[in-house]
Design an enzyme around this catalytic site. Structure first.
Site, PDB file in Angstrom:
ATOM      1  N   CYS A 110       0.840  -1.195   0.000  1.00 17.44           N
ATOM      2  CA  CYS A 110       0.000   0.000   0.000  1.00 17.44           C
ATOM      3  C   CYS A 110       0.882   1.254   0.000  1.00 17.44           C
ATOM      4  O   CYS A 110       1.835   1.360  -0.755  1.00 17.44           O
ATOM      5  CB  CYS A 110      -0.952  -0.068   1.193  1.00 17.44           C
ATOM      6  SG  CYS A 110      -2.333   1.085   1.143  1.00 17.44           S
ATOM      7  N   HIS A 133      -0.718   1.338  -3.325  1.00 19.57           N
ATOM      8  CA  HIS A 133      -2.093   1.810  -3.390  1.00 19.57           C
ATOM      9  C   HIS A 133      -2.165   2.878  -4.482  1.00 19.57           C
ATOM     10  O   HIS A 133      -1.234   3.682  -4.630  1.00 19.57           O
ATOM     11  CB  HIS A 133      -2.512   2.404  -2.036  1.00 19.57           C
ATOM     12  CG  HIS A 133      -3.978   2.628  -1.947  1.00 19.57           C
ATOM     13  ND1 HIS A 133      -4.565   3.807  -2.378  1.00 19.57           N
ATOM     14  CD2 HIS A 133      -4.977   1.824  -1.509  1.00 19.57           C
ATOM     15  CE1 HIS A 133      -5.867   3.723  -2.205  1.00 19.57           C
ATOM     16  NE2 HIS A 133      -6.150   2.532  -1.675  1.00 19.57           N
TER      17      HIS A 133
END
Length: 197
Positions: A110, A133
């Site tokens: 992420c 992400h």
């Protein structure tokens, strides 16, 4: 027995911290978590208000300058605020750089990928193809890193992944890269892991 060091800060993503800790433990890793700049002594306040007590309260409670000698993989969870803490902490950046220079694995998920970018920008090193992400994609590409939309990317000692929904695949990939596919399958079976993650 391989060893994993997992970072945790206020604002780290619960799933992205707990899933690697759990899966690597199931695979037989010795796992240790360490707090980074925690506001409340002894526990991290995660993104969804879960509180987690790390194994070590601060990087200073372990010899982080030589951690790359003791551990096989450094795991960096996401969560925007936690990732920002890692990216702006000189000790974390040194830790990342030391692992990479020693040829050890660094795994980030992420927004945690931004800490890899920060370490390379400050201390030098290699830029590889990564993922993250979507919210931090532009930030990563702006610094000249290659980018992939794959759920997990393995590239020259670096494992990156996209977000909470890819945390299990991310964790199993760490197991496979360090301990082999047979160990990954051994761990995934009793967990009733779906064939496609």
């Amino acid at each position: 027995m391989p060893k994993a060091l997992i970072l945790i800060a206020d604002g780290s993503e619960e799933i992205e911290f707990v899933t690697p800790y759990d899966v690597l433990t199931r695979a037989g890793f010795e796992v240790k978590s360490v707090g980074v700049q925690l506001k409340n002594e002894g526990w991290a306040h995660m993104t969804r208000n879960v509180r987690i007590v790390p194994d070590a309260p601060t990087l200073l409670s372990l010899p982080f300058q030589t951690a790359h000698e003791a551990y096989d993989v450094l795991v960096i969870p996401g969560g925007g605020p936690g990732a920002a803490t890692f990216s702006n902490n000189d000790a974390v950046l040194e830790l990342i750089s030391n692992f990479q220079q020693a040829g050890k694995w660094v795994a980030a998920i992420c927004a945690g990928t931004t800490a890899l970018v920060a370490a390379e920008k400050k201390l030098g090193g290699k830029k590889v193809v990564v993922t993250s992400h979507p919210s931090v994609k532009e930030q990563i590409e702006k610094e000249g890193w290659g980018y992939s939309e794959e759920r997990v990317v393995v590239n020259t000692g670096v494992i990156t992944s996209r977000g909470p929904g890819t945390a299990l695949l991310f964790s199993l990939t760490i197991v496979e890269e360090i301990m082999g596919k047979e160990k990954r399958d051994e761990v995934a079976g009793p967990m009733i892991v779906a064939p496609t993650l």
